[in-house]
Design an enzyme around this catalytic site. Structure first.
Site, PDB file in Angstrom:
ATOM      1  N   ASN A  38     -10.556   3.665   2.834  1.00  0.00           N
ATOM      2  CA  ASN A  38     -10.180   3.410   1.436  1.00  0.00           C
ATOM      3  C   ASN A  38     -11.238   2.620   0.662  1.00  0.00           C
ATOM      4  OD1 ASN A  38      -8.267   3.272  -0.842  1.00  0.00           O
ATOM      5  ND2 ASN A  38      -8.311   1.091  -0.373  1.00  0.00           N
TER       6      ASN A  38
ATOM      7  N   GLU B  46       0.843  -1.203   0.000  1.00  0.00           N
ATOM      8  CA  GLU B  46       0.000   0.000   0.000  1.00  0.00           C
ATOM      9  C   GLU B  46       0.878   1.252   0.000  1.00  0.00           C
ATOM     10  OE1 GLU B  46      -3.199   0.025  -0.591  1.00  0.00           O
ATOM     11  OE2 GLU B  46      -3.014  -2.150  -0.681  1.00  0.00           O
TER      12      GLU B  46
ATOM     13  N   TRP C 194       1.969   1.940  -3.302  1.00  0.00           N
ATOM     14  CA  TRP C 194       0.963   2.567  -4.188  1.00  0.00           C
ATOM     15  C   TRP C 194       1.144   4.085  -4.181  1.00  0.00           C
ATOM     16  CZ3 TRP C 194      -2.226   1.393  -8.035  1.00  0.00           C
ATOM     17  CH2 TRP C 194      -2.596   0.053  -8.226  1.00  0.00           C
TER      18      TRP C 194
ATOM     19  N   TRP D  16     -20.225  12.793 -20.133  1.00  0.00           N
ATOM     20  CA  TRP D  16     -20.586  12.892 -18.723  1.00  0.00           C
ATOM     21  C   TRP D  16     -21.909  13.629 -18.575  1.00  0.00           C
ATOM     22  CZ3 TRP D  16     -17.632   9.812 -16.035  1.00  0.00           C
ATOM     23  CH2 TRP D  16     -16.297   9.622 -16.383  1.00  0.00           C
TER      24      TRP D  16
ATOM     25  N   TRP E 291      -8.599   8.436  -8.463  1.00  0.00           N
ATOM     26  CA  TRP E 291      -9.842   8.759  -9.188  1.00  0.00           C
ATOM     27  C   TRP E 291      -9.785   8.193 -10.602  1.00  0.00           C
ATOM     28  CZ3 TRP E 291     -14.631  10.278  -7.967  1.00  0.00           C
ATOM     29  CH2 TRP E 291     -14.836  10.734  -6.653  1.00  0.00           C
TER      30      TRP E 291
ATOM     31  N   TRP F 121     -15.114  12.321 -13.271  1.00  0.00           N
ATOM     32  CA  TRP F 121     -14.259  12.028 -12.108  1.00  0.00           C
ATOM     33  C   TRP F 121     -13.540  13.269 -11.602  1.00  0.00           C
ATOM     34  CZ3 TRP F 121      -9.107  13.120 -12.620  1.00  0.00           C
ATOM     35  CH2 TRP F 121      -8.560  13.145 -13.907  1.00  0.00           C
TER      36      TRP F 121
END
Ligand code: FAD
Length: 485
Positions: free
Chosen positions: A349, A283, A286, A314, A390, A367
């Site tokens: 998360n 993690e 990441w 969108w 995102w 987004w």
């Protein structure tokens, strides 16, 4: 910038940015080692400088973090100089005023910050200043990592493998025990005058229920996590009702703790299962991966990494967006997450993924609007992790979740919050809803609703969309772009 011919023994200016700590601070360490006076500086950069607008929640954190750093420096006989302006102007003044001979800082990796730093380095170098920059914001320098074909990574697993194969990150440096003061201190602005705290109303009051900003609190949090939570991390990290993760992200976002300090704290832990340590380290990596993506794709917060999504149609639904921000979508797990965000400036998360998926796929809202809302409301808002995450949820990013994998907010809620504890913490109007219906109140029989004191559309919203239909609509919209070049 004026040529000041700096005296060789003039003090060193150390520029604090996203490294508001004394521990494992390479720039600070080097300035102390120089044997000269050290002048710590924090600059409030104008938003148009492009170094990332500061969200309101993180501004609250920054206030307390600067206060804590200032106290720590005072305890070592030093002080934190607070100044406002473009760094090049601020340093032009300071260099003359202090007779400084050098400026040290730790590198940042967001593209706008890199631009500011590069230009400044050249200008200061031109007038004979010693300018040194150091690593430390992330585990590994992003420029260093290339795939076998010489390109930046876009897939996480090979990135992780490459980092893992390269060995441990450098060991962290201890905080200095003393910091030499300069002969004279320049005048500082006052933190209170920066108005970083919300006043009327003080919406951040509830942040104090869960957060203590500052380096000391970060180090304590790390120790508590290692002692109490790391064992079992792999199994617990996905359960929002548990205190199953480190909660270090806001401390990392402003650099109150270094990732190397965290990494090394997870070494040689004989009583903790290896799988928990590895899952946690993955993690942490990441975060590095997100910076790697941002470094090599400076438009990551603004542009689809996968340009085929540029044609995505969108929906421009302002009302739906507003209801999402307020946690009034009628889907309890989404609403609980959005209300946790408002109350505590954070969101678990797993729930971030569900809430983001709901905005993008159920509501078909771009987004970028979600990214901006999170940036303003998260205490851990981070230009790399936020944008990369995102885009990951949207399917437009690197190594992204495919668009057609649409999170079902009911099933996700039932899987990860099986008894509804998380929902009931943040959506109190569902407090008495039986577990069977806590994630689907709109399917509860009238008698159950009455028994739980819930009137849909009054005490708790009806669902904003029908998830099954919304999913079909999302897949149809995706169908229009998926074959585009
Ligand atoms: P832990 O599980 O204890 O993980 C340890 C550390 O690893 C974290 O503190 C964080 O620095 C890093 N990390 C964990 N997961 C991720 C991830 N998916 N991506 C990048 N780094 C990760 N994280 C931010 O720090 N800032 C953000 O602005 C941010 N925005 C996000 C937006 C969305 C839509 C999503 C889905 C995720 C986002 N994340 C962001 C990632 C993640 O949700 C948080 O890092 C995590 O919830 C922080 O909790 P923790 O410190 O207890 O994490």
């Amino acid at each position: 910038m004026q040529n000041s011919n700096p005296p060789p023994n003039g003090p060193i200016l150390i520029w604090f940015r996203k490294d508001l700590r004394l521990d494992d601070n390479h720039a600070l360490h080097a300035s102390v080692q120089s044997g000269r006076g050290v002048i710590p500086v924090y600059i409030r950069e104008p938003a148009e400088n492009g170094t990332g607008p500061l969200g309101a929640a993180q501004a609250w954190w920054l206030h307390h973090s600067l206060h804590a750093l200032s106290e720590s420096l005072s305890n070592l006989g030093s002080s934190l100089l607070l100044l406002t302006g473009k760094p090049q102007d601020v340093f032009a003044r300071l260099v003359v005023e202090t007779g400084a001979s050098g400026i040290y800082w730790n590198r940042r990796y967001d593209p706008d910050g890199i631009g500011v730093d590069g230009a400044l380095k050249n200008r200061l170098g031109d007038i004979g200043m010693t300018v040194k920059s150091f690593a430390g914001q992330i585990l590994h320098e992003p420029a260093r990592w290339k795939t076998g074909s010489g390109t930046p990574y876009r897939v996480y697993t090979p990135f992780w493998r490459a980092l893992e194969a390269s060995g441990e990150p450098d060991a962290p440096l201890d905080a200095p025990t003393q910091i030499p003061a300069p002969a004279d201190w320049p005048k500082s602005e006052k933190l209170a005058d920066w108005n970083l705290l919300p006043a009327k109303p003080d919406w951040a009051e509830t942040f104090r229920e869960v957060w203590t900003p500052g380096e000391a609190a970060a180090l304590e949090r790390l120790q508590d996590f290692i002692d109490e939570t790391l064992d079992g991390y792999k199994a617990n990290r996905d359960l929002p009702a548990r205190d199953g993760t480190s909660r270090l992200s806001p401390h990392l976002a402003l650099g109150e703790i270094s990732p190397a300090r965290i990494w090394h704290a997870t070494r040689n832990l004989k009583d903790v299962p290896v799988e928990d340590i590895v899952t946690f380290r993955k993690e942490l990596v990441w975060r590095d991966f997100s910076y790697h993506l941002l470094f090599h794709n400076p438009d990551l917060p603004r542009e689809n990494l996968n340009r085929r999504y540029d044609r995505f149609e969108w929906a421009d639904d302002g009302d739906a967006f507003k209801l999402w921000t307020k946690g009034r979508t009628g889907y309890p797990i989404v609403d609980a997450g959005m209300r946790q965000l408002w109350r505590h400036g954070t969101m678990h998360n797993r729930v971030r993924m569900i809430a983001a998926s709901f905005l993008i796929k159920d509501l078909l809202i771009d987004w970028r609007r979600g990214e901006a809302w999170f940036r303003d409301t998260l205490v851990d808002a981070d230009p790399a992790s936020n944008a990369a995450s995102w885009q990951w949820v949207a399917g437009s990013g690197a190594d992204a979740s495919p668009f057609f994998r649409v999170f079902n907010p009911i099933l996700q809620g039932e899987k990860f919050d099986p008894d509804g504890t998380y929902v009931k913490t943040f959506v109190p109007e569902l407090q008495d809803m039986p577990t069977k219906f806590v994630h689907r109140p709109f399917e509860a029989p009238a008698t159950v609703l009455t028994g739980a004191g819930v009137t849909l559309g009054e005490t708790y919203p009806k669902p904003l969309v029908d998830h099954a239909k919304a999913r079909d609509r999302a897949l149809a919209a995706y169908g229009n772009v998926k074959d585009a070049a």
